[in-house]
Design a protein around this motif. Sequence first.
Motif, PDB file in Angstrom:
ATOM      1  N   LEU A 127       0.884  -1.157   0.000  1.00 38.65           N
ATOM      2  CA  LEU A 127       0.000   0.000   0.000  1.00 38.65           C
ATOM      3  C   LEU A 127       0.927   1.214   0.000  1.00 38.65           C
ATOM      4  CD1 LEU A 127      -2.367  -1.339   2.802  1.00 38.65           C
ATOM      5  CD2 LEU A 127      -2.711  -1.511   0.335  1.00 38.65           C
ATOM      6  N   ASP A 128       1.334   1.637  -1.190  1.00 38.70           N
ATOM      7  CA  ASP A 128       2.389   2.623  -1.327  1.00 38.70           C
ATOM      8  C   ASP A 128       1.864   4.046  -1.242  1.00 38.70           C
ATOM      9  OD1 ASP A 128       5.099   3.246  -1.636  1.00 38.70           O
ATOM     10  OD2 ASP A 128       4.931   3.420  -3.804  1.00 38.70           O
ATOM     11  N   VAL A 129       2.522   4.844  -0.421  1.00 40.48           N
ATOM     12  CA  VAL A 129       2.250   6.267  -0.293  1.00 40.48           C
ATOM     13  C   VAL A 129       3.385   6.975  -1.022  1.00 40.48           C
ATOM     14  CG1 VAL A 129       1.876   8.183   1.302  1.00 40.48           C
ATOM     15  CG2 VAL A 129       1.120   5.859   1.926  1.00 40.48           C
ATOM     16  N   GLN A 130       3.049   7.633  -2.128  1.00 39.15           N
ATOM     17  CA  GLN A 130       4.058   8.145  -3.049  1.00 39.15           C
ATOM     18  C   GLN A 130       4.194   9.664  -2.966  1.00 39.15           C
ATOM     19  OE1 GLN A 130       2.618   6.488  -6.764  1.00 39.15           O
ATOM     20  NE2 GLN A 130       3.598   4.519  -6.329  1.00 39.15           N
ATOM     21  N   TYR A 131       5.435  10.094  -2.755  1.00 34.60           N
ATOM     22  CA  TYR A 131       5.797  11.504  -2.680  1.00 34.60           C
ATOM     23  C   TYR A 131       6.642  11.859  -3.903  1.00 34.60           C
ATOM     24  CZ  TYR A 131       4.490  11.304   2.291  1.00 34.60           C
ATOM     25  OH  TYR A 131       3.806  11.152   3.476  1.00 34.60           O
ATOM     26  N   ALA A 132       7.041  13.126  -3.977  1.00 33.63           N
ATOM     27  CA  ALA A 132       8.001  13.579  -4.986  1.00 33.63           C
ATOM     28  C   ALA A 132       9.102  14.328  -4.257  1.00 33.63           C
ATOM     29  CB  ALA A 132       7.339  14.473  -6.017  1.00 33.63           C
ATOM     30  N   ALA A 133      10.345  14.109  -4.688  1.00 35.06           N
ATOM     31  CA  ALA A 133      11.503  14.747  -4.065  1.00 35.06           C
ATOM     32  C   ALA A 133      12.286  15.509  -5.119  1.00 35.06           C
ATOM     33  CB  ALA A 133      12.392  13.689  -3.412  1.00 35.06           C
ATOM     34  N   LEU A 134      12.622  16.753  -4.794  1.00 40.99           N
ATOM     35  CA  LEU A 134      13.410  17.578  -5.703  1.00 40.99           C
ATOM     36  C   LEU A 134      14.894  17.340  -5.452  1.00 40.99           C
ATOM     37  CD1 LEU A 134      11.417  20.911  -5.460  1.00 40.99           C
ATOM     38  CD2 LEU A 134      11.375  19.237  -7.315  1.00 40.99           C
ATOM     39  N   ALA A 135      15.624  17.116  -6.541  1.00 35.30           N
ATOM     40  CA  ALA A 135      17.071  16.925  -6.465  1.00 35.30           C
ATOM     41  C   ALA A 135      17.762  18.280  -6.558  1.00 35.30           C
ATOM     42  CB  ALA A 135      17.536  16.016  -7.601  1.00 35.30           C
ATOM     43  N   PRO A 136      18.813  18.492  -5.769  1.00 32.27           N
ATOM     44  CA  PRO A 136      19.571  19.732  -5.895  1.00 32.27           C
ATOM     45  C   PRO A 136      20.215  19.830  -7.284  1.00 32.27           C
ATOM     46  CG  PRO A 136      20.200  18.531  -3.896  1.00 32.27           C
ATOM     47  CD  PRO A 136      19.332  17.622  -4.714  1.00 32.27           C
ATOM     48  N   ALA A 137      20.435  21.041  -7.738  1.00 33.78           N
ATOM     49  CA  ALA A 137      21.059  21.259  -9.047  1.00 33.78           C
ATOM     50  C   ALA A 137      22.399  20.526  -9.124  1.00 33.78           C
ATOM     51  CB  ALA A 137      21.262  22.754  -9.277  1.00 33.78           C
ATOM     52  N   GLY A 138      22.634  19.896 -10.245  1.00 33.20           N
ATOM     53  CA  GLY A 138      23.901  19.195 -10.481  1.00 33.20           C
ATOM     54  C   GLY A 138      24.059  17.884  -9.752  1.00 33.20           C
ATOM     55  N   SER A 139      22.981  17.332  -9.242  1.00 37.46           N
ATOM     56  CA  SER A 139      23.046  16.067  -8.491  1.00 37.46           C
ATOM     57  C   SER A 139      23.561  14.930  -9.354  1.00 37.46           C
ATOM     58  CB  SER A 139      21.661  15.686  -7.967  1.00 37.46           C
ATOM     59  OG  SER A 139      21.185  16.629  -7.062  1.00 37.46           O
ATOM     60  N   ALA A 140      24.445  14.142  -8.769  1.00 34.78           N
ATOM     61  CA  ALA A 140      24.973  12.953  -9.443  1.00 34.78           C
ATOM     62  C   ALA A 140      24.537  11.724  -8.654  1.00 34.78           C
ATOM     63  CB  ALA A 140      26.493  13.020  -9.518  1.00 34.78           C
ATOM     64  N   PRO A 141      23.650  10.910  -9.216  1.00 35.24           N
ATOM     65  CA  PRO A 141      23.189   9.728  -8.495  1.00 35.24           C
ATOM     66  C   PRO A 141      24.270   8.656  -8.398  1.00 35.24           C
ATOM     67  CG  PRO A 141      22.266   9.776 -10.706  1.00 35.24           C
ATOM     68  CD  PRO A 141      23.033  11.044 -10.535  1.00 35.24           C
ATOM     69  N   ALA A 142      24.097   7.780  -7.418  1.00 35.69           N
ATOM     70  CA  ALA A 142      24.996   6.642  -7.214  1.00 35.69           C
ATOM     71  C   ALA A 142      24.145   5.406  -6.987  1.00 35.69           C
ATOM     72  CB  ALA A 142      25.920   6.895  -6.031  1.00 35.69           C
ATOM     73  N   ILE A 143      24.383   4.375  -7.755  1.00 39.08           N
ATOM     74  CA  ILE A 143      23.584   3.159  -7.709  1.00 39.08           C
ATOM     75  C   ILE A 143      23.739   2.450  -6.356  1.00 39.08           C
ATOM     76  CG2 ILE A 143      25.320   1.628  -8.703  1.00 39.08           C
ATOM     77  CD1 ILE A 143      23.030   0.500 -10.469  1.00 39.08           C
TER      78      ILE A 143
END
Length: 177
Positions: A127-143
Amino acid sequence: MSLNDDAVLVLKGYEAIEDGQSALRQTYLEHLASHPDGMWKSCGAGHLTASALVVDAQRGRVLLTLHKKLGLWLQMGGHCEPQDATLAAAALREATEESGIRGLSLLPGGPIVLDRHPIPAPCHWHLDVQYAALAPAGSAPAISDESLDLRWFAYDEVAAVADASVVRLVERTRAAL
């Protein structure tokens, strides 16, 4: 306040815009009322989860993870943990852990959408409660260890790689932005 109490308050305050969301909210509330352990993975009847779509609004894109167990492109998310004080905190923790991006901030106003989906036994429902998150400018994700891949997708590319629930989350997030 317990995490269960927070979830009840969040759900009662959730403004269901589209058809089906009001009924789904009621299903979540009934689940929590009849299952004291309904926030936890151990609840075999299903449990609440928290997720967040990571958004780079400046560049018009979202970050999706190729889920290791399901083999699907999804938003970041997962199970609530005892240290999570709120559903929002659980969603933010999951998004940070799975994206590797520090400094994420949830869009104000609470959840974007609710999504109930089947999962393999021994549990039967998320029963998923879904939000949205803003990434800071220039964000580099890491797996993370939970993912096979992690990739930015333009808003209009999501429908080609993800299921209808993710497409709906992107659409609702864009409307909230």
